[in-house]
Design a protein around this motif. Structure first.
Motif, mmCIF file in Angstrom:
data_model
loop_
_atom_site.group_PDB
_atom_site.id
_atom_site.type_symbol
_atom_site.label_atom_id
_atom_site.label_comp_id
_atom_site.label_asym_id
_atom_site.label_seq_id
_atom_site.Cartn_x
_atom_site.Cartn_y
_atom_site.Cartn_z
ATOM 1 N N UNK A 63 0.826 -1.208 0.000
ATOM 2 C CA UNK A 63 0.000 0.000 0.000
ATOM 3 C C UNK A 63 0.864 1.264 0.000
ATOM 4 N N UNK A 64 1.894 1.271 0.835
ATOM 5 C CA UNK A 64 2.765 2.435 0.919
ATOM 6 C C UNK A 64 3.470 2.711 -0.410
ATOM 7 N N UNK A 65 3.998 1.668 -1.023
ATOM 8 C CA UNK A 65 4.696 1.832 -2.300
ATOM 9 C C UNK A 65 3.743 2.280 -3.405
ATOM 10 N N UNK A 66 2.537 1.736 -3.409
ATOM 11 C CA UNK A 66 1.563 2.117 -4.426
ATOM 12 C C UNK A 66 1.232 3.605 -4.331
ATOM 13 N N UNK A 67 1.052 4.102 -3.116
ATOM 14 C CA UNK A 67 0.734 5.517 -2.937
ATOM 15 C C UNK A 67 1.924 6.407 -3.307
ATOM 16 N N UNK A 68 3.101 5.982 -2.907
ATOM 17 C CA UNK A 68 4.294 6.799 -3.158
ATOM 18 C C UNK A 68 4.656 6.852 -4.637
ATOM 19 N N UNK A 69 4.476 5.727 -5.351
ATOM 20 C CA UNK A 69 4.895 5.628 -6.748
ATOM 21 C C UNK A 69 3.752 5.838 -7.726
ATOM 22 N N UNK A 70 2.572 6.091 -7.213
ATOM 23 C CA UNK A 70 1.383 6.309 -8.053
ATOM 24 C C UNK A 70 1.132 5.104 -8.958
ATOM 25 N N UNK A 71 1.185 3.936 -8.348
ATOM 26 C CA UNK A 71 0.873 2.677 -9.028
ATOM 27 C C UNK A 71 -0.308 2.033 -8.338
ATOM 28 N N UNK A 72 -0.937 1.099 -9.016
ATOM 29 C CA UNK A 72 -1.988 0.335 -8.357
ATOM 30 C C UNK A 72 -1.351 -0.682 -7.417
ATOM 31 N N UNK A 73 -2.073 -1.067 -6.404
ATOM 32 C CA UNK A 73 -1.548 -2.052 -5.455
ATOM 33 C C UNK A 73 -1.298 -3.395 -6.142
ATOM 34 N N UNK A 74 -2.130 -3.717 -7.109
ATOM 35 C CA UNK A 74 -1.935 -4.977 -7.837
ATOM 36 C C UNK A 74 -0.620 -4.956 -8.614
ATOM 37 N N UNK A 75 -0.343 -3.821 -9.275
ATOM 38 C CA UNK A 75 0.910 -3.711 -10.031
ATOM 39 C C UNK A 75 2.116 -3.847 -9.113
ATOM 40 N N UNK A 76 2.069 -3.181 -7.961
ATOM 41 C CA UNK A 76 3.171 -3.249 -7.007
ATOM 42 C C UNK A 76 3.351 -4.681 -6.506
ATOM 43 N N UNK A 77 2.255 -5.342 -6.190
ATOM 44 C CA UNK A 77 2.338 -6.716 -5.687
ATOM 45 C C UNK A 77 2.966 -7.646 -6.730
ATOM 46 N N UNK A 78 2.578 -7.468 -7.999
ATOM 47 C CA UNK A 78 3.143 -8.302 -9.068
ATOM 48 C C UNK A 78 4.637 -8.042 -9.217
ATOM 49 N N UNK A 79 5.033 -6.770 -9.203
ATOM 50 C CA UNK A 79 6.447 -6.423 -9.342
ATOM 51 C C UNK A 79 7.274 -6.983 -8.192
ATOM 52 N N UNK A 80 6.761 -6.847 -6.978
ATOM 53 C CA UNK A 80 7.486 -7.368 -5.827
ATOM 54 C C UNK A 80 7.615 -8.886 -5.884
ATOM 55 N N UNK A 81 6.538 -9.556 -6.262
ATOM 56 C CA UNK A 81 6.591 -11.010 -6.364
ATOM 57 C C UNK A 81 7.599 -11.467 -7.405
ATOM 58 N N UNK A 82 7.609 -10.788 -8.555
ATOM 59 C CA UNK A 82 8.562 -11.120 -9.617
ATOM 60 C C UNK A 82 9.986 -10.870 -9.149
ATOM 61 N N UNK A 83 10.224 -9.721 -8.511
ATOM 62 C CA UNK A 83 11.574 -9.364 -8.075
ATOM 63 C C UNK A 83 12.100 -10.330 -7.018
ATOM 64 N N UNK A 84 11.268 -10.675 -6.070
ATOM 65 C CA UNK A 84 11.714 -11.570 -4.996
ATOM 66 C C UNK A 84 12.030 -12.956 -5.557
ATOM 67 N N UNK A 85 11.206 -13.428 -6.483
ATOM 68 C CA UNK A 85 11.456 -14.735 -7.095
ATOM 69 C C UNK A 85 12.749 -14.702 -7.914
ATOM 70 N N UNK A 86 12.915 -13.655 -8.724
ATOM 71 C CA UNK A 86 14.105 -13.569 -9.567
ATOM 72 C C UNK A 86 15.370 -13.446 -8.729
#
Length: 416
Positions: A63-86
């Motif tokens: 939620x914090x990242x979505x508000x700060x970066x003006x992204x949707x929470x879904x987009x942030x969650x997908x990016x974080x999941x991809x980054x952590x896996x990679x």
């Protein structure tokens, strides 16, 4: 402005350097996002929250990242999941991402492909290969390569994933503004590819002969599909037919109208349309000695071994078989062209062989399927012979650029 005596920077080189810097900034941003999530989760563990509270607490960094970066929470969650896996499972690709050799889109493509694999050994093999392949490929080329690589890496896993994915097949209709609607269908690839071929063949069949392009030599017009009547990549001197004056619709419009007609009343008018699929399949797959999947002629998708065998031995099916020599006898992946002919115009078998070999337009970065391309002589005829080594698939745009001297000769055939 540059100082006197100092050469002006090369704009092309500068654009490349800016791209690398942008990718590194993208990687640094994603790394910071993951570190922010790690820090909050560490506090969460120290607090020893109950399980239900911990689940809600994990949504806080998103939620914090979505508000700060003006992204949707879904987009942030997908990016974080991809980054952590990679970061955890794809260290080589993650390092290439941090160095600016791979952008976020390609990182996600590789991570999505790796997530479909069940074996840690296969994930490691994909990581090693992707580190080399991703930096030199466009996103479209990388997606095609990943489809083939994953299918061949674990044939049994691939077959199971196909079976599971096909259980989710569906049709959805979304009504949009301005009196149009979007029709989407999730179908088995073989069915979808056959529909695509039939639509294209039927839509182009509505064309009539038109005056040829003055830049092209006088030769017969090409047929639209690789394995349909008289089909294959067009000769380098061929031109596509244009709609007759009484039918001003574009090819896309005609395909849409035909699909609507088929779905509404099952009739298309005129004679039936036949269109076939072109695939490369190892002989050992057909005999059941191997479960290596088949690959489409353009390399865009793969078919599980059992599905290929069902297609091959279906009662009443009409097949045209080619026996091809490959660098790796058990593979449906590598070059298949060992055919040489004399004369100006390539016979049908040679056209098909070039399409199987090249997969797509030979111009670097182009993904137009070879079956929809012109068949070009690398060294113009008659100085250059009509042989497999002197022929290449070029889409109309890049073929014209080459003819006018604005396209460097494409590299030799490689894995695309």
């Amino acid at each position: 402005m540059t100082e006197p005596g100092v050469p002006a920077p090369d704009p092309l080189m500068a654009a490349r350097q800016f791209q690398i810097l942008a990718r590194r900034a993208e990687a640094a941003q994603l790394t910071a996002m993951v570190e922010h999530q790690d820090a909050l989760e560490a506090e969460e563990r120290l607090a020893e929250l109950p399980l239900h509270a911990r689940r809600e607490a994990r949504k806080v960094p998103v939620r914090q990242l979505a508000l700060e970066l003006r992204m949707s929470e879904r987009t942030v969650a997908v990016l974080l999941g991809c980054a952590r896996f990679a970061r955890r499972e794809l260290p080589q690709t993650w390092r290439a991402f941090g160095e600016g050799a791979v952008d976020q889109q390609r990182l996600r493509l590789v991570a999505d492909a790796a997530m479909s694999l069940e074996s840690a050994e296969h994930v490691e093999a994909l990581d090693t290969a992707a580190e080399k392949k991703a930096p030199e490929s466009t996103a479209a080329q990388l997606r095609r390569w990943l489809n083939r690589f994953v299918a061949r890496l674990g044939p049994e896993e691939f077959a199971r994933s196909c079976e599971q994915a096909q259980r989710h097949r569906h049709v959805r209709l979304q009504h949009l503004e301005n009196g149009v609607s979007l029709l989407q269908a999730l179908l088995p690839t073989v069915q979808a590819a056959a529909i695509e071929k039939r639509l294209r063949a039927a839509a182009r069949g509505l064309d009539g002969p038109q005056p040829r392009d003055p830049e092209a030599a006088e030769t017969p017009a090409p047929s639209p599909d690789l394995m349909s009547t008289g089909s294959g990549p067009a000769c380098s001197d061929h031109t596509d037919s244009a709609p007759q004056p009484h039918d001003p619709r574009t090819l896309d419009q005609r395909e849409a109208d035909l699909l609507a007609a088929w779905l509404l009343d099952g009739r298309v008018g005129g004679t039936p349309v036949e269109a076939a699929l072109a695939i490369m399949v190892p002989e050992v797959t057909l005999t059941g000695e191997s479960n290596e999947p088949a690959v489409s002629a353009d390399g865009a998708w793969a078919i599980p071994a059992q599905a290929v065998r069902e297609l091959a031995f279906a009662p009443g099916a009409q097949h045209r078989w080619y026996e091809a020599v490959t660098r790796r006898p058990s593979s449906a992946e590598d070059d298949v062209l060992e055919i040489r002919y004399q004369g100006r115009f390539a016979p049908q078998r040679l056209r098909d062989a070039v399409a199987f070999r090249d997969r797509t337009c030979r111009a670097e970065g182009c993904s137009v399927p070879a079956e929809h391309c012109d068949l070009d002589h690398r060294i113009p005829w008659p100085k250059g012979p009509t042989t497999g080594t002197n022929l290449q698939a070029l889409c109309r745009r890049h073929h014209r650029m080459k003819s006018h001297g604005y396209l460097d000769p494409p590299d030799a055939v490689a894995d695309r």
